[in-house]
Design a protein around this motif. Sequence first.
Motif, PDB file in Angstrom:
ATOM      1  N   MET A   1      74.027 -15.641  -5.405  1.00 30.44           N
ATOM      2  CA  MET A   1      74.603 -16.784  -6.065  1.00 30.44           C
ATOM      3  C   MET A   1      74.138 -16.810  -7.515  1.00 30.44           C
ATOM      4  N   SER A   2      75.057 -17.010  -8.423  1.00 28.83           N
ATOM      5  CA  SER A   2      74.730 -17.051  -9.844  1.00 28.83           C
ATOM      6  C   SER A   2      74.170 -18.410 -10.224  1.00 28.83           C
ATOM      7  N   GLU A   3      73.249 -18.391 -11.176  1.00 27.02           N
ATOM      8  CA  GLU A   3      72.628 -19.611 -11.643  1.00 27.02           C
ATOM      9  C   GLU A   3      72.070 -19.379 -13.040  1.00 27.02           C
ATOM     10  N   THR A   4      71.759 -20.453 -13.734  1.00 24.91           N
ATOM     11  CA  THR A   4      71.095 -20.324 -15.022  1.00 24.91           C
ATOM     12  C   THR A   4      69.620 -20.059 -14.753  1.00 24.91           C
ATOM     13  N   VAL A   5      69.074 -19.073 -15.448  1.00 26.91           N
ATOM     14  CA  VAL A   5      67.666 -18.733 -15.282  1.00 26.91           C
ATOM     15  C   VAL A   5      66.982 -18.761 -16.642  1.00 26.91           C
ATOM     16  N   HIS A   6      65.684 -19.010 -16.646  1.00 30.97           N
ATOM     17  CA  HIS A   6      64.899 -19.096 -17.878  1.00 30.97           C
ATOM     18  C   HIS A   6      63.568 -18.411 -17.613  1.00 30.97           C
ATOM     19  N   TYR A   7      63.274 -17.365 -18.373  1.00 34.46           N
ATOM     20  CA  TYR A   7      62.023 -16.626 -18.226  1.00 34.46           C
ATOM     21  C   TYR A   7      61.284 -16.615 -19.555  1.00 34.46           C
ATOM     22  N   LYS A   8      59.973 -16.624 -19.460  1.00 33.16           N
ATOM     23  CA  LYS A   8      59.109 -16.503 -20.624  1.00 33.16           C
ATOM     24  C   LYS A   8      58.051 -15.481 -20.255  1.00 33.16           C
ATOM     25  N   GLY A   9      57.761 -14.554 -21.166  1.00 33.89           N
ATOM     26  CA  GLY A   9      56.780 -13.533 -20.824  1.00 33.89           C
ATOM     27  C   GLY A   9      56.533 -12.558 -21.947  1.00 33.89           C
TER      28      GLY A   9
ATOM     29  N   PHE B   1      58.511 -12.624 -25.123  1.00 36.93           N
ATOM     30  CA  PHE B   1      59.914 -12.997 -25.055  1.00 36.93           C
ATOM     31  C   PHE B   1      60.091 -14.297 -24.300  1.00 36.93           C
ATOM     32  N   GLU B   2      61.222 -14.943 -24.567  1.00 36.68           N
ATOM     33  CA  GLU B   2      61.648 -16.117 -23.820  1.00 36.68           C
ATOM     34  C   GLU B   2      63.166 -16.042 -23.765  1.00 36.68           C
ATOM     35  N   VAL B   3      63.706 -15.960 -22.566  1.00 36.38           N
ATOM     36  CA  VAL B   3      65.153 -15.880 -22.384  1.00 36.38           C
ATOM     37  C   VAL B   3      65.590 -16.910 -21.351  1.00 36.38           C
ATOM     38  N   ARG B   4      66.730 -17.523 -21.612  1.00 36.70           N
ATOM     39  CA  ARG B   4      67.307 -18.479 -20.682  1.00 36.70           C
ATOM     40  C   ARG B   4      68.811 -18.243 -20.716  1.00 36.70           C
ATOM     41  N   TYR B   5      69.416 -17.995 -19.543  1.00 38.52           N
ATOM     42  CA  TYR B   5      70.823 -17.626 -19.495  1.00 38.52           C
ATOM     43  C   TYR B   5      71.392 -17.860 -18.104  1.00 38.52           C
ATOM     44  N   TYR B   6      72.702 -17.886 -18.030  1.00 36.02           N
ATOM     45  CA  TYR B   6      73.416 -17.982 -16.750  1.00 36.02           C
ATOM     46  C   TYR B   6      73.569 -16.570 -16.218  1.00 36.02           C
ATOM     47  N   ASN B   7      72.943 -16.278 -15.070  1.00 34.36           N
ATOM     48  CA  ASN B   7      72.922 -14.900 -14.598  1.00 34.36           C
ATOM     49  C   ASN B   7      74.208 -14.464 -13.904  1.00 34.36           C
ATOM     50  N   GLY B   8      75.251 -15.282 -13.965  1.00 34.16           N
ATOM     51  CA  GLY B   8      76.558 -14.871 -13.480  1.00 34.16           C
ATOM     52  C   GLY B   8      77.356 -14.167 -14.566  1.00 34.16           C
TER      53      GLY B   8
ATOM     54  N   THR C   1      61.389  -2.413 -17.948  1.00 33.79           N
ATOM     55  CA  THR C   1      62.614  -2.273 -18.717  1.00 33.79           C
ATOM     56  C   THR C   1      62.431  -1.144 -19.725  1.00 33.79           C
ATOM     57  N   ILE C   2      63.535  -0.577 -20.178  1.00 31.45           N
ATOM     58  CA  ILE C   2      63.514   0.434 -21.229  1.00 31.45           C
ATOM     59  C   ILE C   2      64.287  -0.139 -22.404  1.00 31.45           C
ATOM     60  N   GLN C   3      63.633  -0.184 -23.556  1.00 29.43           N
ATOM     61  CA  GLN C   3      64.254  -0.683 -24.776  1.00 29.43           C
ATOM     62  C   GLN C   3      63.897   0.269 -25.910  1.00 29.43           C
ATOM     63  N   ASP C   4      64.910   0.733 -26.637  1.00 28.89           N
ATOM     64  CA  ASP C   4      64.717   1.645 -27.774  1.00 28.89           C
ATOM     65  C   ASP C   4      63.864   2.857 -27.400  1.00 28.89           C
ATOM     66  N   GLY C   5      64.079   3.391 -26.196  1.00 23.15           N
ATOM     67  CA  GLY C   5      63.380   4.591 -25.755  1.00 23.15           C
ATOM     68  C   GLY C   5      61.940   4.379 -25.329  1.00 23.15           C
ATOM     69  N   ILE C   6      61.524   3.132 -25.156  1.00 22.59           N
ATOM     70  CA  ILE C   6      60.150   2.823 -24.747  1.00 22.59           C
ATOM     71  C   ILE C   6      60.190   2.114 -23.402  1.00 22.59           C
ATOM     72  N   LEU C   7      59.335   2.559 -22.478  1.00 23.25           N
ATOM     73  CA  LEU C   7      59.213   1.939 -21.161  1.00 23.25           C
ATOM     74  C   LEU C   7      58.207   0.795 -21.258  1.00 23.25           C
ATOM     75  N   TYR C   8      58.642  -0.395 -20.836  1.00 27.75           N
ATOM     76  CA  TYR C   8      57.795  -1.590 -20.883  1.00 27.75           C
ATOM     77  C   TYR C   8      57.585  -2.147 -19.481  1.00 27.75           C
ATOM     78  N   ALA C   9      56.371  -2.632 -19.222  1.00 30.15           N
ATOM     79  CA  ALA C   9      56.099  -3.441 -18.033  1.00 30.15           C
ATOM     80  C   ALA C   9      56.452  -4.876 -18.404  1.00 30.15           C
ATOM     81  N   ILE C  10      57.097  -5.589 -17.481  1.00 35.09           N
ATOM     82  CA  ILE C  10      57.511  -6.967 -17.722  1.00 35.09           C
ATOM     83  C   ILE C  10      56.535  -7.914 -17.040  1.00 35.09           C
ATOM     84  N   GLU C  11      55.972  -8.800 -17.806  1.00 35.88           N
ATOM     85  CA  GLU C  11      55.179  -9.895 -17.250  1.00 35.88           C
ATOM     86  C   GLU C  11      55.921 -11.163 -17.619  1.00 35.88           C
ATOM     87  N   ARG C  12      56.437 -11.872 -16.624  1.00 28.05           N
ATOM     88  CA  ARG C  12      57.245 -13.056 -16.914  1.00 28.05           C
ATOM     89  C   ARG C  12      56.994 -14.153 -15.905  1.00 28.05           C
ATOM     90  N   GLU C  13      57.329 -15.355 -16.336  1.00 29.29           N
ATOM     91  CA  GLU C  13      57.287 -16.506 -15.451  1.00 29.29           C
ATOM     92  C   GLU C  13      58.622 -17.225 -15.579  1.00 29.29           C
TER      93      GLU C  13
END
Length: 113
Positions: A1-9, A88-95, A55-67
Amino acid sequence: MSETVHYKGVLKPLEKQLGESLEEQCRRVLGGKELPSYFDNYQEYMLDVHYKDMTIQDGILYAIERESVDPDADMFKAQRHENGEIAFEVRYYNGGCGFEEAIEEALSQLKKQ
């Protein structure tokens, strides 16, 4: 089910071994597992297995720590630290958007600053 999500990390870059390519790094992170036939490369395989914590961004592998944070409206923020980490801080509708796309948008906003 799609929903709006908000992560900070924080995205924490993972160090490569001497002379190691990104593809080799992904294979190492996967414990040297054989590449399943339905993946084109180890980067795709690693992102499928570790979609919540890497995640991989600009050719670099990153570990994600988020809440997870209470969602409200779309937000894409990133800040680069001197030690190579990216907060980072992202908030979006994941649908209509995935975490990978949200991070890309946050990093594109960072490049504009």
